[in-house]
Design an enzyme around this catalytic site. Structure first.
Site, PDB file in Angstrom:
ATOM      1  CE1 TYR A 155      -4.059   2.162   0.611  1.00 21.89           C
ATOM      2  CE2 TYR A 155      -2.679   2.971   2.282  1.00 21.89           C
ATOM      3  CZ  TYR A 155      -3.877   3.114   1.513  1.00 21.89           C
ATOM      4  OH  TYR A 155      -4.959   3.959   1.648  1.00 21.89           O
ATOM      5  CE  LYS A 159      -3.626   4.882  -1.461  1.00 25.31           C
ATOM      6  NZ  LYS A 159      -4.863   5.564  -2.308  1.00 25.31           N
TER       7      LYS A 159
END
Length: 254
Positions: A155, A159
Site C-alpha cells: 500500500y 501510494k
C-alpha cells in the site's frame, strides 16, 4: 455552485462508499454531473441515488479499474450518457496488509493493480477528452502511508507511486490546460479503517480515540474532509496549482 464555476463531467472511482462517495456527492453539490464508478454496482447505484435525490445528476457505472477493457467501456458509457469527462478522481483502492515475510505476491499485485494500474488506465482513457476540451483536472488519492507504514509495504509503495505519477502527469499535460494533483489523507474513519481495527482486535471507537491522540487537531478525519480538498483542486480557480501533494491529516507530517 458559484457563478464562476462551470458544470463539468466528473468521474470518481471507488465511489460506492467512504471517501469516494463523499467526493462524488461533494462534486455533485458543486454542480458537476458525476459518474460513480465502482466494482460494487449496487453500492455505486446507492451513491448515485443520493446525488439524484439532492437534485444532482449522476450515473452509476460498474467497472474494475485494473481491467483495460472495462475501463475503456466505462469511459465510453460515461461520455455517451453524461458527456465527455474532464474531471477525474482516482480514488479506488484496496488493502492487503501484512508484514513483508507474510505478504503474498498476490497481495502485492492486487494493491498495485487497483491503485497504480487503475489510476494509469483511467487517466489515459480520460485525458484525451480533457485535451479536446482544453481543460482537465486529475486528482489522485495518495495517503500518509506513502511515507512508510508498518505492515503496508504494498500500500505504501502504491501510494508513493501515485505521487510520482501525479507529478509526471502535471509535467506532461499542463500545456493542454490539464492539472494533476494528489490528496494524501491521514487517518480517516471509513469502512476500510474499521476493517483494520477489526483485524487488530480493537474496537473501532477505541481505535479512533487512540489515533486521535496523536493528531495535532485531536480528532480523526472524516470522508468529507478529503472531499473538500478534492473540490478545491478541481475548481476553475486552481489552474495554476499542479503537481502538488496535499496531506489532509490534521497536522504536519515528516
Amino acid at each position: 455552485m458559484t457563478s464562476t464555476t462551470k458544470r463539468r463531467i466528473a468521474v470518481v472511482t471507488g465511489a460506492a462508499r467512504g471517501i469516494g462517495a463523499a467526493t462524488a456527492e461533494r462534486l455533485a453539490a458543486d454542480g458537476h454531473a458525476v459518474a460513480v464508478l465502482d466494482l460494487d454496482a449496487a453500492a455505486a447505484a446507492e451513491t448515485a441515488r443520493r446525488i439524484a435525490d439532492n437534485g444532482g445528476r449522476a450515473l452509476a457505472v460498474a467497472a474494475d479499474v485494473g481491467d483495460e477493457a472495462q475501463v475503456t467501456a466505462a469511459v465510453a458509457r460515461v461520455t455517451e450518457e453524461l458527456g465527455a469527462p474532464t474531471v477525474l478522481v482516482n480514488n479506488a483502492g484496496v488493502l492487503r496488509d501484512n508484514l513483508l515475510f507474510k505478504m503474498s505476491a498476490s497481495d502485492w499485485d492486487t494493491v498495485m493493480d487497483v491503485h497504480l494500474r487503475g489510476a494509469f488506465l483511467m487517466s489515459k482513457a480520460c485525458q484525451k477528452h480533457m485535451v479536446d476540451a482544453g481543460f482537465g483536472r486529475i486528482v489522485n488519492l495518495s495517503s500518509s502511508s506513502a511515507l512508510g507504514n508498518r505492515g503496508q509495504a504494498n500500500y505504501a509503495a502504491a501510494k508513493a507511486g501515485l505521487q510520482g505519477f501525479t507529478k509526471t502527469l502535471a509535467l506532461e499535460l499542463g500545456k493542454f490546460g490539464i492539472t494533476a494533483n494528489a490528496v494524501a489523507p491521514g487517518f480517516v474513519a471509513t469502512d476500510m479503517t474499521a476493517a483494520t481495527a477489526a483485524r487488530m482486535g480493537i474496537a473501532f471507537e477505541q481505535f479512533k480515540e487512540d489515533c486521535a491522540a496523536g493528531i495535532p487537531v485531536r480528532r480523526v478525519g472524516v470522508p468529507e474532509d478529503v472531499a473538500e480538498a478534492v473540490s478545491f483542486f478541481v475548481g476553475e480557480r486552481t489552474s495554476f496549482v499542479s503537481g502538488q501533494v496535499l496531506y489532509v491529516a490534521g497536522g504536519p507530517l515528516c
